[in-house]
Design a protein around this motif. Structure first.
Motif, PDB file in Angstrom:
ATOM      1  N   PRO A  57      47.224  15.625  16.557  1.00 35.88           N
ATOM      2  CA  PRO A  57      45.837  15.740  17.015  1.00 35.88           C
ATOM      3  C   PRO A  57      44.752  15.321  16.014  1.00 35.88           C
ATOM      4  CG  PRO A  57      47.085  17.725  17.597  1.00 35.88           C
ATOM      5  CD  PRO A  57      48.000  16.871  16.771  1.00 35.88           C
ATOM      6  N   THR A  58      45.004  15.510  14.711  1.00 32.21           N
ATOM      7  CA  THR A  58      43.937  15.169  13.761  1.00 32.21           C
ATOM      8  C   THR A  58      44.074  13.748  13.212  1.00 32.21           C
ATOM      9  OG1 THR A  58      45.125  16.116  11.874  1.00 32.21           O
ATOM     10  CG2 THR A  58      43.618  17.583  13.056  1.00 32.21           C
ATOM     11  N   MET A  61      41.155  11.126  12.735  1.00 33.29           N
ATOM     12  CA  MET A  61      40.227  11.203  11.600  1.00 33.29           C
ATOM     13  C   MET A  61      40.473  10.097  10.592  1.00 33.29           C
ATOM     14  SD  MET A  61      37.694  12.978  10.493  1.00 33.29           S
ATOM     15  CE  MET A  61      36.793  13.271   8.972  1.00 33.29           C
ATOM     16  N   THR A  62      41.738   9.633  10.488  1.00 35.78           N
ATOM     17  CA  THR A  62      42.016   8.560   9.526  1.00 35.78           C
ATOM     18  C   THR A  62      41.250   7.291   9.920  1.00 35.78           C
ATOM     19  OG1 THR A  62      43.963   7.779  10.732  1.00 35.78           O
ATOM     20  CG2 THR A  62      44.339   9.461   9.067  1.00 35.78           C
ATOM     21  N   MET A  65      36.989   8.501   9.949  1.00 37.37           N
ATOM     22  CA  MET A  65      36.367   8.758   8.651  1.00 37.37           C
ATOM     23  C   MET A  65      35.817   7.471   8.048  1.00 37.37           C
ATOM     24  SD  MET A  65      37.882  10.645   5.268  1.00 37.37           S
ATOM     25  CE  MET A  65      38.897   9.251   4.778  1.00 37.37           C
ATOM     26  N   HIS A  86      32.290  18.207   4.135  1.00 34.80           N
ATOM     27  CA  HIS A  86      32.666  18.243   5.557  1.00 34.80           C
ATOM     28  C   HIS A  86      32.364  19.638   6.110  1.00 34.80           C
ATOM     29  CE1 HIS A  86      35.982  16.727   8.531  1.00 34.80           C
ATOM     30  NE2 HIS A  86      34.816  16.861   9.100  1.00 34.80           N
ATOM     31  N   GLY A  87      31.519  19.714   7.122  1.00 35.41           N
ATOM     32  CA  GLY A  87      31.148  21.016   7.683  1.00 35.41           C
ATOM     33  C   GLY A  87      31.963  21.406   8.906  1.00 35.41           C
ATOM     34  N   ASP A  88      31.905  20.583   9.945  1.00 27.06           N
ATOM     35  CA  ASP A  88      32.614  20.863  11.200  1.00 27.06           C
ATOM     36  C   ASP A  88      33.341  19.601  11.638  1.00 27.06           C
ATOM     37  OD1 ASP A  88      30.206  22.567  11.094  1.00 27.06           O
ATOM     38  OD2 ASP A  88      30.850  23.289  13.056  1.00 27.06           O
ATOM     39  N   GLN A  89      34.430  19.812  12.365  1.00 27.42           N
ATOM     40  CA  GLN A  89      35.127  18.681  12.955  1.00 27.42           C
ATOM     41  C   GLN A  89      35.657  19.091  14.320  1.00 27.42           C
ATOM     42  OE1 GLN A  89      35.401  15.567  11.643  1.00 27.42           O
ATOM     43  NE2 GLN A  89      36.338  14.937  13.570  1.00 27.42           N
ATOM     44  N   ARG A  90      35.471  18.223  15.299  1.00 27.64           N
ATOM     45  CA  ARG A  90      35.949  18.533  16.640  1.00 27.64           C
ATOM     46  C   ARG A  90      36.445  17.255  17.309  1.00 27.64           C
ATOM     47  NH1 ARG A  90      33.344  19.675  21.848  1.00 27.64           N
ATOM     48  NH2 ARG A  90      31.277  19.228  21.009  1.00 27.64           N
ATOM     49  N   PHE A  91      37.480  17.394  18.122  1.00 28.85           N
ATOM     50  CA  PHE A  91      38.013  16.258  18.878  1.00 28.85           C
ATOM     51  C   PHE A  91      38.133  16.655  20.339  1.00 28.85           C
ATOM     52  CE2 PHE A  91      40.036  16.043  14.655  1.00 28.85           C
ATOM     53  CZ  PHE A  91      39.736  14.760  14.264  1.00 28.85           C
ATOM     54  N   ARG A  92      37.813  15.729  21.225  1.00 30.59           N
ATOM     55  CA  ARG A  92      38.118  15.903  22.649  1.00 30.59           C
ATOM     56  C   ARG A  92      38.938  14.690  23.086  1.00 30.59           C
ATOM     57  NH1 ARG A  92      33.067  16.982  25.861  1.00 30.59           N
ATOM     58  NH2 ARG A  92      33.020  14.721  26.071  1.00 30.59           N
ATOM     59  N   LYS A 141      30.410  16.960  11.550  1.00 33.88           N
ATOM     60  CA  LYS A 141      29.149  17.384  10.937  1.00 33.88           C
ATOM     61  C   LYS A 141      29.314  17.379   9.424  1.00 33.88           C
ATOM     62  CE  LYS A 141      26.148  20.855  12.273  1.00 33.88           C
ATOM     63  NZ  LYS A 141      25.760  22.287  12.413  1.00 33.88           N
TER      64      LYS A 141
ATOM     65  N   SER B  22      46.382   9.766   4.875  1.00 29.34           N
ATOM     66  CA  SER B  22      45.107   9.832   5.590  1.00 29.34           C
ATOM     67  C   SER B  22      44.092   8.821   5.069  1.00 29.34           C
ATOM     68  CB  SER B  22      44.497  11.231   5.460  1.00 29.34           C
ATOM     69  OG  SER B  22      44.093  11.451   4.117  1.00 29.34           O
ATOM     70  N   VAL B  69      43.925  19.248  24.396  1.00 29.22           N
ATOM     71  CA  VAL B  69      42.836  18.614  25.131  1.00 29.22           C
ATOM     72  C   VAL B  69      41.564  18.583  24.275  1.00 29.22           C
ATOM     73  CG1 VAL B  69      41.374  18.866  27.187  1.00 29.22           C
ATOM     74  CG2 VAL B  69      43.823  19.350  27.333  1.00 29.22           C
ATOM     75  N   GLU B  70      41.403  19.640  23.496  1.00 36.07           N
ATOM     76  CA  GLU B  70      40.222  19.739  22.644  1.00 36.07           C
ATOM     77  C   GLU B  70      40.594  20.586  21.428  1.00 36.07           C
ATOM     78  OE1 GLU B  70      36.730  20.444  24.953  1.00 36.07           O
ATOM     79  OE2 GLU B  70      35.527  20.908  23.190  1.00 36.07           O
ATOM     80  N   TYR B  71      40.000  20.268  20.275  1.00 32.47           N
ATOM     81  CA  TYR B  71      40.344  21.003  19.058  1.00 32.47           C
ATOM     82  C   TYR B  71      39.186  20.870  18.084  1.00 32.47           C
ATOM     83  CZ  TYR B  71      42.959  22.144  14.754  1.00 32.47           C
ATOM     84  OH  TYR B  71      43.374  22.684  13.568  1.00 32.47           O
ATOM     85  N   GLY B  72      38.663  22.011  17.622  1.00 30.68           N
ATOM     86  CA  GLY B  72      37.547  21.958  16.684  1.00 30.68           C
ATOM     87  C   GLY B  72      37.578  23.105  15.694  1.00 30.68           C
ATOM     88  N   VAL B  73      37.032  22.866  14.505  1.00 33.00           N
ATOM     89  CA  VAL B  73      36.943  23.908  13.475  1.00 33.00           C
ATOM     90  C   VAL B  73      35.656  23.731  12.667  1.00 33.00           C
ATOM     91  CG1 VAL B  73      39.471  23.899  13.185  1.00 33.00           C
ATOM     92  CG2 VAL B  73      38.045  22.654  11.554  1.00 33.00           C
ATOM     93  N   ARG B  74      35.272  24.833  12.007  1.00 33.71           N
ATOM     94  CA  ARG B  74      34.234  24.770  10.963  1.00 33.71           C
ATOM     95  C   ARG B  74      34.893  25.146   9.644  1.00 33.71           C
ATOM     96  NH1 ARG B  74      28.524  27.234  12.033  1.00 33.71           N
ATOM     97  NH2 ARG B  74      28.463  25.135  12.932  1.00 33.71           N
TER      98      ARG B  74
END
Lengths: 148, 130
Positions: A57-58, A61-62, A65, A86-92, A141, B22, B69-74
């Motif tokens: 899932p992440t 970002m590669t 970024m 890096h503050g926040d990261q989200r994927f849909r 963010k 990465s 489907v969706e994934y987020g963090v701070r």
């Protein structure tokens, strides 16, 4: 540290296509210790209905970024990259990234705030194939730490 | 859904491997000299590495590599990784919630290192396993 709020809504030109390699996905999955067969074995991925190995899932970002450097390095916005956190990261996800994808990123500045001496920039990146199929949207963010 | 907590060990070698995979070569993730120069106590893990490990837990719980489907963090607190053989550990737990849509489950995620939470507002929406 004061960032120009008029950048909100600004969209940048699409990035050059990034070709997703099978070995790159395997390398990334191995680096995070992810052993699910669909990350490593094309047959296991096909059994799930994908054309080739799927990315964790992440992984996007590669790609996003480096694409977001379009904004971070924009001299008009004037961000000092050495102060970026890096503050926040989200994927849909519309679907997982798979090996063989040719992906382009379109960056939009979604938010720019200056508060307490720090800057906050939210970038939305629409990742789609070169044929226009949407794959994933990423929100990132950044915090630009103020001096002292 | 079995949401047994997961524990992942992080050593300096893992950070080097993640940097290569990465493309994030920020020296605060491999050089104590640079990390302390910018005011950190030492080398810290990439936030995205922590997010990737928590994502591993999510896909393991979901039972499928492609179920997210969706994934987020701070990112709220750095994960310090000492230069020794043990490194450090992060623990990942989750609580399942109604995602407000049939077929989907929301997972509210907690990641801790040395007893301190390192993420906030960490959540994933997954396709509910059959």
């Amino acid at each position: 540290m004061s960032l120009d709020p008029s950048f909100v809504g600004r969209t940048y030109p699409p990035t050059a296509p990034y070709q997703v390699g099978r070995e790159k996905i395997r390398e990334f999955a191995t680096a995070i210790g992810a052993e699910e067969p669909a990350y490593h074995d094309p047959d296991a991925a096909r059994a799930l209905g994908h054309p080739d190995v799927v990315a964790p899932p992440t992984f996007p970002m590669t790609i996003t970024m480096s694409a977001s450097r379009q904004i971070i390095d924009d001299p008009e916005l004037g961000i000092d990259y050495s102060r970026v956190v890096h503050g926040d990261q989200r994927f849909r996800y519309t679907r997982p990234v798979v090996a063989g994808d040719e992906l382009v990123c379109v960056n939009t500045v979604e938010d720019v705030i200056t508060r307490g001496g720090h800057g906050f920039v939210t970038i939305r990146t629409e990742v789609s194939t070169t044929t226009g199929e949407p794959v994933v949207t990423a929100w990132c963010k950044f915090v630009v730490r103020g001096e002292g | 859904m079995d949401l047994s907590p997961r524990t992942y060990r992080i050593t300096r070698a893992d950070l080097v491997r993640y940097a290569g995979a990465s493309g994030d070569f920020n020296p605060i993730h491999w050089s104590d000299r640079i990390a302390t120069k910018v005011g950190l106590p030492g080398v810290i893990a990439h936030g995205m590495f922590t997010m990737a490990l928590v994502g591993r837990a999510v896909t393991e719980w979901a039972g499928s590599a492609d179920a997210v489907v969706e994934y987020g963090v701070r990112f709220t607190r750095p994960v310090l990784v000492p230069d020794d053989d043990e490194g450090t550990e992060i623990e990942v737990t989750a609580v399942a919630r109604d995602a407000g849509e049939p077929g989907l489950t929301r997972l509210d995620l907690t990641a801790t290192c040395q007893g301190e939470k390192v993420l906030a507002q960490a959540r994933a929406v997954i396709r509910t396993p059959a």
